[in-house]
Design an enzyme around this catalytic site. Structure first.
Site, PDB file in Angstrom:
ATOM      1  N   ASP A  14       8.615   4.817   1.871  1.00  0.00           N
ATOM      2  CA  ASP A  14       7.795   5.270   2.980  1.00  0.00           C
ATOM      3  C   ASP A  14       8.665   5.125   4.228  1.00  0.00           C
ATOM      4  OD1 ASP A  14       5.305   5.905   4.465  1.00  0.00           O
ATOM      5  OD2 ASP A  14       5.642   3.885   5.230  1.00  0.00           O
ATOM      6  N   ILE A  15       8.596   6.079   5.131  1.00  0.00           N
ATOM      7  CA  ILE A  15       9.538   6.102   6.250  1.00  0.00           C
ATOM      8  C   ILE A  15       8.957   5.500   7.523  1.00  0.00           C
ATOM      9  CG2 ILE A  15      10.972   7.573   7.707  1.00  0.00           C
ATOM     10  CD1 ILE A  15      11.835   7.412   4.749  1.00  0.00           C
TER      11      ILE A  15
END
Length: 255
Positions: A14-15
């Site tokens: 997840d960024i």
């Protein structure tokens, strides 16, 4: 600890909240909106409680908007979130500010440890993105704060046609690892900050216990002890920063 670095071949990230400091990007917009309230209102002041309240409003509203609009591009998701928060606060948001909020993604800064940590991890793993943004927004992030980070695969909500926590998104990345790299589901692990979206979804879908980067753990993403007690999550290992995780990986492969 149930995460053994040398037994993993691929990581998916997840960024925004894990590599990118989404709070630093989002909060100034939300604060300016709240400061349209009279000065006597608590949310008018830039305090820890104001920050916590506005970010919780954002997270809850974003989840609803994404669920209701699974094919809408992420900048438009943000525009709708902005408009709903303005309505909930009882203030009038300017349309130009709403559009600017939607386009701000590529300007959100990376955490200070992100780039060096990702460069270390790239020596040992295939690294892929699993993000709830659109391709153009992530391209701006790649050209900006993550311009020195190498990716082996980039998979966005726009490509998949739904937003996390839809199971399709996680199954998609597992399929891509197998098809593209010959890496099976039991050889990949999630690296993410979000307990109540990412880690809970991966537990439900039978993924290997992942890496929790516990940034902002005191006020976002669910209660770890409570979620573990209910069997909703199973964490392989926890670090406060991505940099700490990268150093642990390097030690494991060096020993």
């Amino acid at each position: 600890m149930s995460f053994e670095p040398t037994q993993v071949k691929g990581l998916f990230f997840d960024i925004y909240a894990t590599l990118i400091d989404w709070e630093a990007g989002i909060y100034p917009f939300l604060l300016r909106l709240a400061q349209k309230l009279p000065q006597s209102y608590p949310l008018h002041a830039d305090t820890t409680e104001t920050r916590k309240t506005l970010l919780h409003m954002y997270a809850a509203t974003e989840r609803v908007v994404e669920h209701d609009n699974p094919t809408l591009a992420y900048p438009q998701i943000l525009e709708k979130v902005y408009a709903r928060i303005a309505a909930e606060l009882g203030v009038v948001g300017q349309h130009d500010d709403q559009v600017a909020f939607g386009r701000s993604i590529g300007e959100w800064p990376a955490f200070s440890d992100t780039v060096a940590a990702m460069q270390t991890l790239a020596k040992y793993y295939k690294l892929v993105v699993l993000s709830n943004v659109d391709d153009a927004s992530f391209a701006r992030t790649c050209a900006g704060p993550l311009k020195s980070v190498h990716w082996d695969g980039i998979y966005t909500a726009e490509q998949i046609g739904s937003y996390k926590p839809n199971p399709a998104n996680y199954n998609y990345v597992a399929t891509k690892f197998q098809e593209t790299f010959g890496i099976s589901k039991d050889q990949i692990a999630l690296v993410a900050q979000s307990l109540d979206i990412d880690h809970m979804s991966c537990k439900a879908l039978g993924f290997k216990p992942g890496v929790w980067i516990a940034r902002g753990a005191a006020h976002m993403g669910g209660n770890q002890d409570e979620m573990e007690a209910k069997g909703l999550i199973e964490l392989g290992v926890t670090y406060i920063t991505l940099g700490e995780f990268a150093k642990a990986v390097e030690r494991a492969f060096s020993s």
